[in-house]
Scaffold this active site. Structure first.
Site, short mmCIF file in Angstrom:
data_model
loop_
_atom_site.label_atom_id
_atom_site.label_comp_id
_atom_site.label_asym_id
_atom_site.label_seq_id
_atom_site.Cartn_x
_atom_site.Cartn_y
_atom_site.Cartn_z
N ARG A 103 -6.12 4.13 -8.45
CA ARG A 103 -6.72 3.26 -7.44
C ARG A 103 -7.66 2.23 -8.06
NH1 ARG A 103 -4.13 2.07 -4.12
NH2 ARG A 103 -4.59 0.03 -4.93
N LYS A 138 -19.05 -18.44 -4.28
CA LYS A 138 -18.62 -17.61 -3.16
C LYS A 138 -17.69 -16.52 -3.68
CE LYS A 138 -19.17 -21.33 0.20
NZ LYS A 138 -18.51 -22.24 1.17
N LYS A 170 -29.12 -29.62 -3.53
CA LYS A 170 -28.51 -29.85 -2.22
C LYS A 170 -29.54 -30.40 -1.24
CE LYS A 170 -24.42 -27.35 -2.16
NZ LYS A 170 -23.52 -26.52 -1.35
N GLU A 199 -26.05 -33.33 -4.51
CA GLU A 199 -25.19 -33.56 -3.36
C GLU A 199 -25.62 -34.83 -2.63
OE1 GLU A 199 -23.89 -30.34 -0.25
OE2 GLU A 199 -25.77 -31.22 0.43
N ASP A 220 -20.26 -34.85 -0.37
CA ASP A 220 -20.13 -33.82 0.64
C ASP A 220 -19.51 -34.38 1.91
OD1 ASP A 220 -20.47 -31.28 1.84
OD2 ASP A 220 -22.29 -31.98 2.82
#
Length: 282
Positions: A103, A138, A170, A199, A220
């Site tokens: 597994r 992510k 950002k 950004e 963006d």
């Protein structure tokens, strides 16, 4: 930013596998104790899906840590395309160990091959262009380096690894710093030599970022028309990265605007594991 190399991941692979075996086997595989300890077996692992393989080193580490008597014989390599019902590798060794490690070994291989398969699917979309497709942060907690390595097996590329190896400024960072120019200036002072990416959400912000000396500018959710104009305004001064809401329908048109990079979080976030099966013979 350079892609991860398997040679640099030895310690990470060993740590990933230690955690996986502890999680799955814990104090011992009580079901495997039903099998006589001296019984030997062979096994063949096949794929039920078409896929691109990634994660062979994690499989090797599972059986090396669990029982060095298990021999792993690979029929494929990372980065290789495979077809449904194709044999991927064979195992020989104590039956208990083959079943106890099954597994964990297949979990690594099915997940990482799923990432590589998705990456190759996306890379094929833009093969006619010069754009590089980038992953993002992510990723599954604890498996970031593994997933980012799998991205490279599928022909795509790594963005920054974490918050420590490059700046990505950002909207909220810009607001907290007092503006685009102030944020870029502070970044260059804090860590000279580290890539500074910022950004922007408009062509006016692009002009500000260029004037302030950004290394990479993330566009963006700009329109295709604005992206083409951004490429013209940039004139090769910085690298341009498209980001935000990118899917299979928009990927090629965005690549054709002339941007250098396209980042796609779904490459590691929205991944379907490859369906694998192990067939044991005594």
């Amino acid at each position: 930013m350079p892609n991860l190399r398997l040679a640099d991941l030895t310690a990470e692979i060993e740590a990933n596998v230690r955690r996986a075996l502890l999680e799955d086997i814990g104090s011992g595989d009580i079901t495997a104790q039903l099998i006589p300890a001296e019984r030997l077996a062979t096994a063949t692992i096949i794929t039920r899906d078409a896929a691109v393989i990634a994660g062979t080193a994690w499989v090797d580490a599972v059986f090396r840590q669990l029982d060095p008597r298990v021999a792993v014989h690979w029929q494929v390599a990372d980065g290789e395309r495979v077809s449904p019902n194709q044999a991927l590798f064979h195992l020989e060794g104590p039956a208990r160990s083959l079943l106890s490690g099954e597994r964990s070994a297949l979990n690594f291989l099915q997940l990482l091959s799923g990432v590589a398969t998705r990456a190759r699917f996306l890379a094929d979309f833009v093969a006619s262009t010069q754009v590089k497709l980038l992953d993002t942060r992510k990723t599954l907690p604890g498996l970031r380096l593994a997933q980012k390595y799998a991205v490279t097996c599928g022909g795509c590329h790594n963005h920054r690894i974490g918050l420590y190896d490059a700046f990505l400024i950002k909207e909220n960072h810009i607001a907290a710093c007092g503006g685009i120019a102030q944020a870029i200036s502070a970044a260059h002072k804090i860590a000279p030599g580290k890539p500074v990416e910022i950004e922007v959400e408009s062509l006016d912000e692009l002009r500000e970022a260029l004037a302030a000396g950004a290394d990479i500018i993330m566009l963006d959710e700009l329109s295709l028309e604005d992206m083409r104009e951004a490429v013209r305004l940039n004139g090769g001064k910085a690298k341009l990265e498209a980001s935000g809401g990118i899917n299979e329908n928009t990927l090629l048109p965005i690549a054709e605007t002339g941007v250098d990079y396209i980042s796609i979080g779904a490459m590691t976030k929205d991944v379907k594991a490859v369906d694998l099966s192990m067939r044991l013979s005594i």
